[in-house]
Design a protein around this motif. Structure first.
Motif, PDB file in Angstrom:
ATOM      1  N   CYS A 105      -6.995 -12.865 -40.068  1.00 51.66           N
ATOM      2  CA  CYS A 105      -5.550 -13.111 -40.263  1.00 51.66           C
ATOM      3  C   CYS A 105      -5.325 -14.314 -40.590  1.00 51.66           C
ATOM      4  O   CYS A 105      -5.816 -15.647 -40.336  1.00 51.66           O
ATOM      5  CB  CYS A 105      -4.900 -12.460 -39.047  1.00 51.66           C
ATOM      6  SG  CYS A 105      -5.191 -10.962 -38.382  1.00 51.66           S
ATOM      7  N   ARG A 110      -1.828 -11.804 -44.815  1.00 48.82           N
ATOM      8  CA  ARG A 110      -0.503 -10.916 -44.589  1.00 48.82           C
ATOM      9  C   ARG A 110       0.082 -10.518 -45.887  1.00 48.82           C
ATOM     10  O   ARG A 110       0.440  -9.522 -46.034  1.00 48.82           O
ATOM     11  CB  ARG A 110       0.391 -11.908 -43.720  1.00 48.82           C
ATOM     12  CG  ARG A 110       1.933 -11.141 -43.532  1.00 48.82           C
ATOM     13  CD  ARG A 110       2.710 -12.034 -42.560  1.00 48.82           C
ATOM     14  NE  ARG A 110       4.011 -11.256 -42.645  1.00 48.82           N
ATOM     15  CZ  ARG A 110       4.253 -10.329 -41.749  1.00 48.82           C
ATOM     16  NH1 ARG A 110       3.169 -10.062 -40.830  1.00 48.82           N
ATOM     17  NH2 ARG A 110       5.638  -9.864 -41.403  1.00 48.82           N
ATOM     18  N   GLU A 139       0.804 -18.990 -37.350  1.00 47.08           N
ATOM     19  CA  GLU A 139       0.997 -18.229 -36.400  1.00 47.08           C
ATOM     20  C   GLU A 139       1.160 -16.779 -36.448  1.00 47.08           C
ATOM     21  O   GLU A 139       1.150 -16.179 -37.467  1.00 47.08           O
ATOM     22  CB  GLU A 139       2.658 -18.720 -36.081  1.00 47.08           C
ATOM     23  CG  GLU A 139       2.939 -19.970 -35.687  1.00 47.08           C
ATOM     24  CD  GLU A 139       2.046 -20.533 -34.430  1.00 47.08           C
ATOM     25  OE1 GLU A 139       1.884 -19.703 -33.344  1.00 47.08           O
ATOM     26  OE2 GLU A 139       1.747 -21.808 -34.385  1.00 47.08           O
ATOM     27  N   PRO A 140       0.839 -16.140 -35.483  1.00 50.28           N
ATOM     28  CA  PRO A 140       0.883 -14.532 -35.495  1.00 50.28           C
ATOM     29  C   PRO A 140       1.871 -13.902 -36.338  1.00 50.28           C
ATOM     30  O   PRO A 140       1.194 -12.895 -37.225  1.00 50.28           O
ATOM     31  CB  PRO A 140       0.645 -14.153 -34.041  1.00 50.28           C
ATOM     32  CG  PRO A 140       0.313 -15.389 -33.188  1.00 50.28           C
ATOM     33  CD  PRO A 140       0.843 -16.624 -34.153  1.00 50.28           C
ATOM     34  N   ALA A 141       2.956 -14.330 -36.326  1.00 48.23           N
ATOM     35  CA  ALA A 141       4.053 -13.659 -36.819  1.00 48.23           C
ATOM     36  C   ALA A 141       4.136 -13.732 -38.457  1.00 48.23           C
ATOM     37  O   ALA A 141       4.332 -13.088 -39.360  1.00 48.23           O
ATOM     38  CB  ALA A 141       5.374 -13.877 -36.638  1.00 48.23           C
ATOM     39  N   ASP A 142       3.255 -14.850 -38.843  1.00 47.20           N
ATOM     40  CA  ASP A 142       3.193 -15.346 -40.187  1.00 47.20           C
ATOM     41  C   ASP A 142       2.002 -14.818 -40.755  1.00 47.20           C
ATOM     42  O   ASP A 142       1.540 -15.061 -42.101  1.00 47.20           O
ATOM     43  CB  ASP A 142       3.044 -16.932 -40.435  1.00 47.20           C
ATOM     44  CG  ASP A 142       4.770 -17.286 -39.853  1.00 47.20           C
ATOM     45  OD1 ASP A 142       5.682 -16.478 -40.183  1.00 47.20           O
ATOM     46  OD2 ASP A 142       4.590 -18.554 -39.405  1.00 47.20           O
ATOM     47  N   PHE A 144      -0.380 -11.853 -39.104  1.00 50.46           N
ATOM     48  CA  PHE A 144      -0.962 -10.884 -39.020  1.00 50.46           C
ATOM     49  C   PHE A 144      -0.518  -9.838 -40.119  1.00 50.46           C
ATOM     50  O   PHE A 144       0.872  -9.839 -40.576  1.00 50.46           O
ATOM     51  CB  PHE A 144      -0.413 -10.271 -37.688  1.00 50.46           C
ATOM     52  CG  PHE A 144      -1.025 -10.610 -36.508  1.00 50.46           C
ATOM     53  CD1 PHE A 144      -2.256 -11.454 -36.541  1.00 50.46           C
ATOM     54  CD2 PHE A 144      -0.563 -10.624 -35.213  1.00 50.46           C
ATOM     55  CE1 PHE A 144      -3.034 -11.863 -35.582  1.00 50.46           C
ATOM     56  CE2 PHE A 144      -1.093 -11.018 -34.075  1.00 50.46           C
ATOM     57  CZ  PHE A 144      -2.580 -11.669 -34.375  1.00 50.46           C
ATOM     58  N   GLU A 146       1.109  -6.768 -42.189  1.00 52.23           N
ATOM     59  CA  GLU A 146       1.906  -5.462 -41.648  1.00 52.23           C
ATOM     60  C   GLU A 146       1.372  -4.179 -40.935  1.00 52.23           C
ATOM     61  O   GLU A 146       1.786  -3.830 -40.007  1.00 52.23           O
ATOM     62  CB  GLU A 146       3.135  -5.427 -42.617  1.00 52.23           C
ATOM     63  CG  GLU A 146       4.086  -6.459 -42.937  1.00 52.23           C
ATOM     64  CD  GLU A 146       5.084  -6.028 -44.040  1.00 52.23           C
ATOM     65  OE1 GLU A 146       5.039  -4.759 -44.463  1.00 52.23           O
ATOM     66  OE2 GLU A 146       5.931  -6.960 -44.355  1.00 52.23           O
ATOM     67  N   LEU A 149       0.321  -4.326 -37.331  1.00 55.36           N
ATOM     68  CA  LEU A 149       1.352  -4.007 -36.222  1.00 55.36           C
ATOM     69  C   LEU A 149       2.046  -2.533 -36.424  1.00 55.36           C
ATOM     70  O   LEU A 149       2.916  -2.519 -35.614  1.00 55.36           O
ATOM     71  CB  LEU A 149       2.489  -5.096 -36.711  1.00 55.36           C
ATOM     72  CG  LEU A 149       1.852  -6.628 -36.578  1.00 55.36           C
ATOM     73  CD1 LEU A 149       3.178  -7.411 -37.000  1.00 55.36           C
ATOM     74  CD2 LEU A 149       1.144  -7.067 -35.287  1.00 55.36           C
ATOM     75  N   GLU A 159       1.085  -5.575 -30.662  1.00 61.33           N
ATOM     76  CA  GLU A 159       0.466  -6.731 -31.334  1.00 61.33           C
ATOM     77  C   GLU A 159      -0.853  -6.945 -30.838  1.00 61.33           C
ATOM     78  O   GLU A 159      -1.135  -6.805 -29.685  1.00 61.33           O
ATOM     79  CB  GLU A 159       1.463  -7.990 -30.872  1.00 61.33           C
ATOM     80  CG  GLU A 159       0.905  -9.296 -31.612  1.00 61.33           C
ATOM     81  CD  GLU A 159       1.767 -10.567 -31.344  1.00 61.33           C
ATOM     82  OE1 GLU A 159       1.429 -11.516 -31.201  1.00 61.33           O
ATOM     83  OE2 GLU A 159       2.938 -10.648 -31.520  1.00 61.33           O
ATOM     84  N   ASP A 164      -8.721 -16.172 -31.573  1.00 58.12           N
ATOM     85  CA  ASP A 164      -8.055 -17.251 -32.143  1.00 58.12           C
ATOM     86  C   ASP A 164      -8.733 -18.482 -32.514  1.00 58.12           C
ATOM     87  O   ASP A 164      -9.214 -19.309 -31.663  1.00 58.12           O
ATOM     88  CB  ASP A 164      -6.889 -17.813 -31.345  1.00 58.12           C
ATOM     89  CG  ASP A 164      -5.905 -18.508 -31.927  1.00 58.12           C
ATOM     90  OD1 ASP A 164      -6.144 -19.177 -33.154  1.00 58.12           O
ATOM     91  OD2 ASP A 164      -4.635 -18.505 -31.519  1.00 58.12           O
TER      92      ASP A 164
END
Length: 539
Positions: A105, A110, A139-142, A144, A146, A149, A159, A164
């Protein structure tokens, strides 16, 4: 990323050989990644395929099945997909035969259509098989994708717990172990503990190997030191023999009067140093011995009348002793050695009547002798050397017939030698030196018209030589001194009006010199004296 037409060679071969049934398993995992993360994917793939599960964990049953010895094979594609609207058949088949999906990731992953497509296809083919997220950057939101999730078949969207790789979080080492745990079903704590034990064993093994290496090196060092000591011991023994050849043996051979034997002794001694590959590596004491060998060889060359060879040898000795003295100007042994070089170079000029060239050498010799006496006033060897040096200046003064002030060196030399003789009354070498000083004092007195006083010194000279010869009748040096004393005394007797006594001394001297020449025909000095003795009226 993990999509493309060109996979690993083994993977491509496996795909060709299988029918690609959706339920068949061939790969431990399929690595899905963006082309931007190629380097990280390659490193992780190499590590996973080379990783060995700790021995005690192999064969255990887990939710993922029996724990294998190794994780290979792992599928990883090397190139991006070409422009296409869907995954190609090779990728689909590899996903179908993989036990797990490992998603690397990152923001690039992403944004990758193909990473998302691989995740969705794997989840559709294997809803019960694990998908492991490995967070490389961001960061995970940026980072991972889609698809990672999206809700699963049961409609649950969580999540994922990611391994890491970021330094501020798990770091590479712990992150890789998390992936191993996810692929094998082993507990992470157990893996960490076993890995720590394995690392400890490695450290112990390295430590033991290092200690063994250090021990071996220490033993080799000890052997090297012992070998060096043995070499030094052998060198000292060899040079001890050289020292004997240059001192005791040489003195005895001089007494026999055989120059050819002396020459062979000197040549053998010099050959020892010639065999040394690099004279610069010889200790100073070895170089000093080498200089003494050169002095001895030059002396013997001179006695044979080979003045050119003698001069060349003395010059080489002078070069060596000057270099040694320059390195340690206060060392008495080096001062002494260089004093000998100065003497011999001066002596060569003196016997060839080049007094102007001999005098500076003799003065340098005297100055060096004075330095020795100043360093050690009670050392009779150094004081004796001063007596020799003063005697040399006396000989030049006599040869030049003055001036009278220069003749004072004869009295100084005699006084020095008398002091030494009183300190060592039983030393025949010192007695011989004392006889020589009386002879030169007699010559100095004759130059100033004191013939009667000169005769007194000649009488003392002959008395000393007679005692020495009585103690050692075969000593060629004493016999030569005996001849010279008779010759010089005969000249003085003629000056005092006693020709009959002078003739008797000359006749006896001729008989003795003939015997010496017969014993050593190569001795040029004796032939010269025989010619003098053959003169009808020597003056």
């Amino acid at each position: 990323m993990g999509t493309g037409l060109h996979g690993d060679a083994d993977a491509r071969q496996a795909i060709v050989k299988t029918d690609g049934a959706p339920g068949e398993r061939r790969y431990r995992a399929f690595i899905s990644y963006s082309h931007s993360d190629e380097a990280a994917a390659r490193r992780l793939h190499r590590w996973l395929e080379s990783y060995r599960i700790p021995r005690r964990l192999v064969g255990q049953g887990t939710a993922r099945g029996e724990v294998p010895r190794r994780l290979a094979p792992i599928f990883r594609d090397r190139l991006e997909f070409p422009a296409a609207s869907s995954l190609n058949a090779a990728i689909e088949e590899a996903l179908a035969m993989s036990d797990a999906l490992l998603v690397l990731c990152s923001p690039a992953a992403r944004a990758s259509l193909w990473v998302n497509a691989e995740i969705r296809l794997f989840r559709r083919l294997h809803p019960d098989r694990p998908i492991i997220a490995a967070l490389l950057t961001g960061e995970p939101a940026d980072a991972f994708p889609e698809a990672l999730l999206e809700p699963d078949a049961a409609g649950v969207a969580d999540e994922p717990v990611a391994a890491d790789f970021r330094r501020s979080h798990d770091g590479a080492k712990l992150a890789r172990l998390k992936i191993v745990a996810g692929l094998t079903g082993l507990a992470l704590d157990e893996l960490i503990q076993r890995e720590a034990q394995r690392q400890l064993r490695r450290v112990i093994a390295v430590t033991v190997a290092s200690l063994a290496f250090a021990l071996i090196m220490a033993m080799l060092l000890i052997f090297a030191i012992l070998a060096r000591r043995e070499a030094e011991h052998q060198r000292r023994q060899a040079e001890g023999l050289i020292e004997f050849m240059l001192t005791d043996l040489r003195t005895r051979l001089q007494g026999v009067g055989r120059l050819e034997i002396l020459q062979s002794v000197n040549a053998r001694a010099l050959a020892y140093y010639g065999e040394q590959s690099d004279l610069n590596r010889l200790p100073a004491e070895s170089l000093e011995r080498r200089a003494r060998v050169l002095h001895a060889m030059g002396e013997d060359d001179h006695k044979r009348g080979d003045y050119a060879a003698a001069l060349a040898t003395f010059r080489e000795a002078h070069r060596v002793t000057a270099t040694l003295l320059a390195a340690k100007p206060g060392d008495p042994l080096r001062i002494f050695a260089h004093a000998q070089s100065e003497f011999w170079l001066g002596y060569v000029d003196f016997v060839r009547f080049r007094y102007a060239r001999a005098l500076p050498r003799f003065v340098a010799y005297r100055d060096l002798a004075r330095r020795l006496v100043a360093i050690s006033p009670e050392d009779l060897k150094y004081r004796r050397e001063l007596g020799y040096a003063e005697g040399n200046l006396c000989t030049i003064a006599v040869a030049r017939k003055g001036p009278p002030a220069d003749l004072d060196a004869c009295a100084a030399a005699l006084a020095t030698m008398e002091h030494i003789a009183r300190s060592s009354p039983g030393d025949p070498g010192i007695q011989s030196d004392l006889a020589n000083r009386h002879a030169w004092m007699a010559d100095a007195l004759r130059l100033t018209g004191h013939d009667e006083e000169a005769m007194a010194h000649r009488d003392r000279q002959r008395a000393i030589i007679d005692r020495l010869l009585a103690a050692d009748p075969k000593n060629a040096s004493y016999r030569q001194d005996w001849i010279l004393s008779r010759y010089s005394t005969s000249e003085l007797l003629r000056a005092l009006g006693k020709p009959a006594e002078a003739d008797a001394m000359i006749a006896e001297s001729r008989r003795v010199i003939d015997g010496l020449i017969a014993s050593d025909p190569e001795n040029e000095d004796w032939r010269v004296w025989r010619e003098k003795l053959n003169q009808p009226d020597p003056q």
